[in-house]
Design an enzyme around this catalytic site. Structure first.
Site, PDB file in Angstrom:
ATOM      1  N   GLN A 108     -16.913 -51.709  10.747  1.00  8.85           N
ATOM      2  CA  GLN A 108     -17.479 -52.846  10.012  1.00  8.85           C
ATOM      3  C   GLN A 108     -16.589 -54.084  10.083  1.00  8.85           C
ATOM      4  O   GLN A 108     -16.913 -55.114   9.490  1.00  8.85           O
ATOM      5  CB  GLN A 108     -17.701 -52.441   8.549  1.00  8.85           C
ATOM      6  N   HIS A 171     -15.742 -51.302   4.891  1.00  8.98           N
ATOM      7  CA  HIS A 171     -15.744 -51.973   3.585  1.00  8.98           C
ATOM      8  C   HIS A 171     -14.751 -53.135   3.480  1.00  8.98           C
ATOM      9  O   HIS A 171     -13.898 -53.175   2.594  1.00  8.98           O
ATOM     10  CB  HIS A 171     -15.486 -50.957   2.473  1.00  8.98           C
ATOM     11  N   GLU A 264     -25.689 -52.609  -6.479  1.00  9.75           N
ATOM     12  CA  GLU A 264     -25.641 -53.346  -7.739  1.00  9.75           C
ATOM     13  C   GLU A 264     -25.833 -54.847  -7.572  1.00  9.75           C
ATOM     14  O   GLU A 264     -25.375 -55.445  -6.600  1.00  9.75           O
ATOM     15  CB  GLU A 264     -24.276 -53.125  -8.427  1.00  9.75           C
ATOM     16  N   TYR A 274     -15.531 -53.902 -13.301  1.00 15.18           N
ATOM     17  CA  TYR A 274     -16.900 -53.480 -12.999  1.00 15.18           C
ATOM     18  C   TYR A 274     -17.001 -52.007 -12.590  1.00 15.18           C
ATOM     19  O   TYR A 274     -18.041 -51.571 -12.117  1.00 15.18           O
ATOM     20  CB  TYR A 274     -17.525 -54.459 -11.999  1.00 15.18           C
ATOM     21  N   TYR A 285     -21.894 -39.307  -0.587  1.00 11.91           N
ATOM     22  CA  TYR A 285     -22.872 -39.039   0.468  1.00 11.91           C
ATOM     23  C   TYR A 285     -23.163 -37.555   0.637  1.00 11.91           C
ATOM     24  O   TYR A 285     -24.206 -37.174   1.150  1.00 11.91           O
ATOM     25  CB  TYR A 285     -22.403 -39.655   1.789  1.00 11.91           C
TER      26      TYR A 285
END
Length: 395
Positions: A108, A171, A264, A274, A285
């Protein structure tokens, strides 16, 4: 070079409370905090195929990730492998802009968001986020800036580095949002395999940071002056924030990926936690439980969550008039099973309506931006990627 924070804040142990009426009130208060109102869950509406259509603006892009508009109407777009291009009004792509720093283009990682300085006419500055390579195969999210002169970036410098750099290809986040006070919000993910560091305030893992345009720390950031803490932090307890925007009142809103379930919508406030990975509406997963549950005292609930997930990308607050009734609504890109646009109607801080559009086209939408003409523009994150303009059907 920004300071790297590596000191962990010690935990303070409180003494046992005596069984007095005051202590009982404290326990009841704590119980009330724990019994938070659960977040509202998406009803998973079906796709609407009769409202929007798309037209192609530009082709020939490899995994276009971030998009923004220059004052003259041209676009600037990132390609995840590490290229930055200028897109003419007729869709013609420039040669890759020179001067872009090397990126960690694995998984990513790569060249991610791009944002044009609101004062570009005077500064010619653009900001961008990227996965910055480190030693021994490590990488971390970084923020760079440079002056766009012709087809070259000059005076390039890195103004913020997520710390620590770690071995992971996942991420990174990340989005840049210009705050109304001139500061920058930047989202940075939890790097996939670094969950214990998300709640650690000495790190930049799983955080939203707020910095000045030169990378210095605003004096009114919530953790300024606290020993052993990364003073750039605005909020923490985030997983992988892929969308961020300001609403009409200048307040920050974000969307982030959950695991299996638990995407979210959040309204991040200064200094607040949070919850990730202590609380979440998703599971791992492999189906196992993550953390302690869905609520805990001292941790914020999301405004809204998706299960099944939508794999959200960018989030935009729409201010135009091209789509009847959409002014003042949020629009998010969707990847995964949604592969379209998600419209959110928010009233008094709560989502009161969700719609899904363009799912019939199976688009992997990575970025969504409102153009100067009032239309929405999206990028498709595939190897034969495009920039598309979104129009109402019949117009």
């Amino acid at each position: 070079t920004p300071v790297k924070f590596g000191v962990r804040t010690p935990l303070l142990r409180s003494s046992r409370m005596r069984s007095t009426p005051i202590a009982l009130l404290g326990l009841l208060s704590a119980a009330c905090l724990t019994a938070q109102t659960p977040a509202k869950q998406s009803p998973t509406p079906t796709n609407i195929s009769t409202v929007l259509r798309v037209e192609t603006v530009a082709t020939g892009l490899v995994n276009p990730w971030g998009l923004d508009f220059l004052p003259d109407g041209r676009m600037i777009v990132t390609e995840k492998p590490g290229r930055l291009r200028i897109v003419a009004k007729d869709g013609t792509l420039s040669e890759p802009v020179t001067g872009v720093p090397a990126v960690f283009a694995r998984g990513q990682g790569g060249l991610l968001d791009v944002a044009v300085d609101p004062k570009f006419a005077q500064t010619r500055t653009i900001f961008f986020t990227f996965a910055e390579p480190g030693d021994s195969g490590t990488a971390g999210t970084a923020v760079g800036r440079g002056r766009l002169v012709g087809n070259a970036l000059t005076e390039v410098e890195v103004i913020y580095r997520q710390s620590p750099k770690v071995r992971s290809t996942a991420h990174f986040g990340s989005r840049i949002v210009f705050n109304k006070d001139g500061t920058l919000f930047v989202t940075a993910g939890d790097r996939g395999n670094q969950r214990p560091l998300v709640q650690d305030l000495s790190t930049g893992i799983g955080k939203i940071v707020r910095i000045n345009p030169d990378g210095t720390i605003p004096k009114d950031n919530p953790f300024v002056g606290r020993a052993g803490v990364n003073e750039a932090i605005w909020s923490y307890g985030h997983r992988n924030l892929q969308g961020a925007t300001l609403d009409g009142a200048g307040q920050l809103w974000t969307v982030e990926h959950g695991a299996k379930g638990g995407d979210e919508l959040n309204h991040p406030q200064a200094g607040k936690n949070y919850g990730w990975p202590v609380i979440t509406y998703g599971t791992d997963y492999n189906g196992t439980k993550i953390g302690e549950g869905t609520a805990k005292a001292g941790m914020e609930q999301p405004v809204y969550f998706w299960d099944p997930v939508i794999a959200p990308s960018e989030l935009v607050y729409y201010t135009g008039d091209k789509y009847p009734g959409w002014k003042g609504n949020f629009v998010a890109g969707g990847m995964g099973t949604v592969n379209g646009l998600v419209r959110l109607v928010v009233e008094n801080g709560q989502v009161v309506r969700e719609e899904r559009h363009l799912g019939e086209l199976a688009l992997r939408i990575r970025d969504v931006q409102q153009g100067p003409d009032g239309f929405l523009y999206v990028t498709t994150d595939v190897t034969d990627g495009k920039i598309l303009r979104v129009r109402p059907v019949g117009k």
